[in-house]
Design a protein around this motif. Structure first.
Motif, mmCIF file in Angstrom:
data_model
loop_
_atom_site.group_PDB
_atom_site.id
_atom_site.type_symbol
_atom_site.label_atom_id
_atom_site.label_comp_id
_atom_site.label_asym_id
_atom_site.label_seq_id
_atom_site.Cartn_x
_atom_site.Cartn_y
_atom_site.Cartn_z
ATOM 1 N N MET A 54 -14.822 74.338 -17.823
ATOM 2 C CA MET A 54 -14.581 72.911 -18.075
ATOM 3 C C MET A 54 -15.594 72.316 -19.044
ATOM 4 O O MET A 54 -15.900 71.129 -18.979
ATOM 5 C CB MET A 54 -14.543 72.117 -16.769
ATOM 6 C CG MET A 54 -13.409 72.522 -15.838
ATOM 7 S SD MET A 54 -13.379 71.637 -14.281
ATOM 8 C CE MET A 54 -13.150 69.964 -14.809
ATOM 9 N N THR A 55 -16.072 73.108 -19.981
ATOM 10 C CA THR A 55 -17.029 72.613 -20.962
ATOM 11 C C THR A 55 -16.412 71.536 -21.850
ATOM 12 O O THR A 55 -17.134 70.715 -22.406
ATOM 13 C CB THR A 55 -17.556 73.791 -21.812
ATOM 14 O OG1 THR A 55 -18.098 74.770 -20.924
ATOM 15 C CG2 THR A 55 -18.643 73.356 -22.759
ATOM 16 N N PHE A 56 -15.090 71.501 -21.943
ATOM 17 C CA PHE A 56 -14.415 70.512 -22.783
ATOM 18 C C PHE A 56 -14.777 69.079 -22.406
ATOM 19 O O PHE A 56 -14.740 68.185 -23.233
ATOM 20 C CB PHE A 56 -12.888 70.692 -22.724
ATOM 21 C CG PHE A 56 -12.280 70.314 -21.400
ATOM 22 C CD1 PHE A 56 -11.795 69.038 -21.193
ATOM 23 C CD2 PHE A 56 -12.192 71.234 -20.365
ATOM 24 C CE1 PHE A 56 -11.241 68.677 -19.971
ATOM 25 C CE2 PHE A 56 -11.629 70.890 -19.152
ATOM 26 C CZ PHE A 56 -11.150 69.604 -18.945
ATOM 27 N N GLN A 61 -15.507 63.260 -22.528
ATOM 28 C CA GLN A 61 -16.079 62.024 -22.003
ATOM 29 C C GLN A 61 -16.821 61.218 -23.073
ATOM 30 O O GLN A 61 -16.621 60.011 -23.148
ATOM 31 C CB GLN A 61 -16.962 62.319 -20.804
ATOM 32 C CG GLN A 61 -16.148 62.645 -19.575
ATOM 33 C CD GLN A 61 -17.025 62.946 -18.389
ATOM 34 O OE1 GLN A 61 -17.221 64.107 -18.065
ATOM 35 N NE2 GLN A 61 -17.535 61.917 -17.773
ATOM 36 N N PRO A 62 -17.658 61.822 -23.909
ATOM 37 C CA PRO A 62 -18.260 61.017 -24.982
ATOM 38 C C PRO A 62 -17.228 60.468 -25.973
ATOM 39 O O PRO A 62 -17.388 59.353 -26.481
ATOM 40 C CB PRO A 62 -19.217 61.988 -25.666
ATOM 41 C CG PRO A 62 -19.583 62.960 -24.593
ATOM 42 C CD PRO A 62 -18.310 63.121 -23.799
ATOM 43 N N ILE A 63 -16.151 61.219 -26.220
ATOM 44 C CA ILE A 63 -15.096 60.696 -27.094
ATOM 45 C C ILE A 63 -14.425 59.491 -26.448
ATOM 46 O O ILE A 63 -14.140 58.490 -27.123
ATOM 47 C CB ILE A 63 -14.069 61.799 -27.449
ATOM 48 C CG1 ILE A 63 -14.718 62.806 -28.405
ATOM 49 C CG2 ILE A 63 -12.803 61.202 -28.052
ATOM 50 C CD1 ILE A 63 -13.892 64.058 -28.640
ATOM 51 N N MET A 64 -14.189 59.556 -25.150
ATOM 52 C CA MET A 64 -13.628 58.407 -24.431
ATOM 53 C C MET A 64 -14.588 57.219 -24.472
ATOM 54 O O MET A 64 -14.166 56.074 -24.615
ATOM 55 C CB MET A 64 -13.302 58.781 -22.985
ATOM 56 C CG MET A 64 -12.224 59.844 -22.841
ATOM 57 S SD MET A 64 -10.640 59.352 -23.503
ATOM 58 C CE MET A 64 -10.178 58.085 -22.366
ATOM 59 N N ALA A 65 -15.882 57.495 -24.359
ATOM 60 C CA ALA A 65 -16.877 56.422 -24.466
ATOM 61 C C ALA A 65 -16.849 55.814 -25.868
ATOM 62 O O ALA A 65 -16.961 54.595 -26.023
ATOM 63 C CB ALA A 65 -18.272 56.960 -24.149
ATOM 64 N N LEU A 66 -16.676 56.637 -26.893
ATOM 65 C CA LEU A 66 -16.571 56.148 -28.270
ATOM 66 C C LEU A 66 -15.346 55.259 -28.425
ATOM 67 O O LEU A 66 -15.428 54.179 -29.021
ATOM 68 C CB LEU A 66 -16.508 57.325 -29.245
ATOM 69 C CG LEU A 66 -16.228 56.988 -30.710
ATOM 70 C CD1 LEU A 66 -17.362 56.155 -31.289
ATOM 71 C CD2 LEU A 66 -16.034 58.262 -31.510
ATOM 72 N N ILE A 67 -14.217 55.689 -27.866
ATOM 73 C CA ILE A 67 -12.994 54.893 -27.952
ATOM 74 C C ILE A 67 -13.170 53.548 -27.249
ATOM 75 O O ILE A 67 -12.703 52.520 -27.737
ATOM 76 C CB ILE A 67 -11.804 55.690 -27.371
ATOM 77 C CG1 ILE A 67 -11.482 56.869 -28.296
ATOM 78 C CG2 ILE A 67 -10.581 54.799 -27.166
ATOM 79 C CD1 ILE A 67 -10.516 57.880 -27.706
ATOM 80 N N ALA A 68 -13.850 53.533 -26.116
ATOM 81 C CA ALA A 68 -14.097 52.274 -25.399
ATOM 82 C C ALA A 68 -15.096 51.393 -26.146
ATOM 83 O O ALA A 68 -14.986 50.172 -26.139
ATOM 84 C CB ALA A 68 -14.609 52.559 -23.990
ATOM 85 N N ALA A 69 -16.076 52.009 -26.813
ATOM 86 C CA ALA A 69 -17.118 51.244 -27.515
ATOM 87 C C ALA A 69 -16.638 50.682 -28.851
ATOM 88 O O ALA A 69 -17.179 49.683 -29.315
ATOM 89 C CB ALA A 69 -18.334 52.130 -27.745
ATOM 90 N N LEU A 70 -15.644 51.298 -29.442
ATOM 91 C CA LEU A 70 -15.186 50.890 -30.771
ATOM 92 C C LEU A 70 -14.752 49.420 -30.832
ATOM 93 O O LEU A 70 -15.322 48.648 -31.614
ATOM 94 C CB LEU A 70 -14.069 51.829 -31.224
ATOM 95 C CG LEU A 70 -13.668 51.765 -32.674
ATOM 96 C CD1 LEU A 70 -14.837 52.065 -33.591
ATOM 97 C CD2 LEU A 70 -12.540 52.744 -32.944
ATOM 98 N N PRO A 71 -13.788 48.976 -30.026
ATOM 99 C CA PRO A 71 -13.418 47.556 -30.128
ATOM 100 C C PRO A 71 -14.524 46.612 -29.672
ATOM 101 O O PRO A 71 -14.675 45.522 -30.223
ATOM 102 C CB PRO A 71 -12.181 47.437 -29.224
ATOM 103 C CG PRO A 71 -12.214 48.621 -28.341
ATOM 104 C CD PRO A 71 -12.945 49.693 -29.062
ATOM 105 N N ASP A 72 -15.319 47.032 -28.696
ATOM 106 C CA ASP A 72 -16.399 46.166 -28.222
ATOM 107 C C ASP A 72 -17.472 45.974 -29.289
ATOM 108 O O ASP A 72 -17.968 44.866 -29.490
ATOM 109 C CB ASP A 72 -17.025 46.746 -26.944
ATOM 110 C CG ASP A 72 -16.048 46.759 -25.777
ATOM 111 O OD1 ASP A 72 -15.063 46.000 -25.814
ATOM 112 O OD2 ASP A 72 -16.278 47.521 -24.826
ATOM 113 N N GLY A 73 -17.842 47.044 -29.976
ATOM 114 C CA GLY A 73 -18.835 46.945 -31.044
ATOM 115 C C GLY A 73 -18.332 46.116 -32.209
ATOM 116 O O GLY A 73 -19.071 45.307 -32.789
#
Length: 165
Positions: A54-56, A61-73
């Motif tokens: 499950m190394t993926f 998870q960081p990609i999901m964090a990036l997607i969540a941070a994009l509109p907020d930033g």
């Protein structure tokens, strides 16, 4: 409801993530204690995840964090608000509101991270260490979210200034 107010579902997910995090933390402390041998096993187990199955999720998870941070930033830059982390850290009036925004944005990713670590632990260890699941969710979701949101806010501010908006 105002446009910038979170939905009832988003608030429910946020409270679920907070409650689950608190339960996991208390369960881990009660079940395994704070013994130094548990501490060394804990860090060994955390390090062993990087090469195991499950190394993926170290990418997901960081990609999901990036997607969540994009509109907020981007919204931070458009509204002229200072960097998320620094405003939350240094401005007492903005601290609770900005941290609340971040928690609402990252709550689903925390739940995803905890569930992925539960699957990993049951598959690899045949047991469950609740604090390890919580720590992995924080390392792979919350910290990247804060970092990405600050970086995106700075890039968006630069981009908007360049375009004259």
């Amino acid at each position: 409801m105002r446009k910038d107010e979170p939905t009832r579902f988003a608030m429910s997910v946020t409270w679920l993530a907070l409650a689950l995090s608190a339960v996991l933390l208390l369960w881990g402390i009660v079940r395994y204690g704070l013994d130094p041998s548990v501490n060394s096993t804990f860090w060994h187990d955390i390090g062993a995840r990087f090469g195991g199955p499950m190394t993926f999720r170290f990418f997901l998870q960081p990609i999901m964090a990036l997607i969540a941070a994009l509109p907020d930033g981007i919204n931070d830059a458009k509204q002229g608000r200072s960097g998320f982390f620094w405003a939350a850290w240094g401005n007492p009036e903005a601290k609770t509101g900005r941290l609340r925004e971040g928690l609402i944005s990252v709550a689903r990713i925390i739940l995803l991270g905890i569930s992925m670590d539960v699957i990993y632990q049951l598959r690899v260890f045949d047991r469950f260490y609740p604090v390890e699941a919580l720590v992995m969710a924080m390392l792979l979701a919350v910290i990247p979210y804060f970092l990405f949101r600050g970086i995106i806010e700075r890039v968006a501010r630069f981009w908007l200034a360049r375009k004259g908006q």
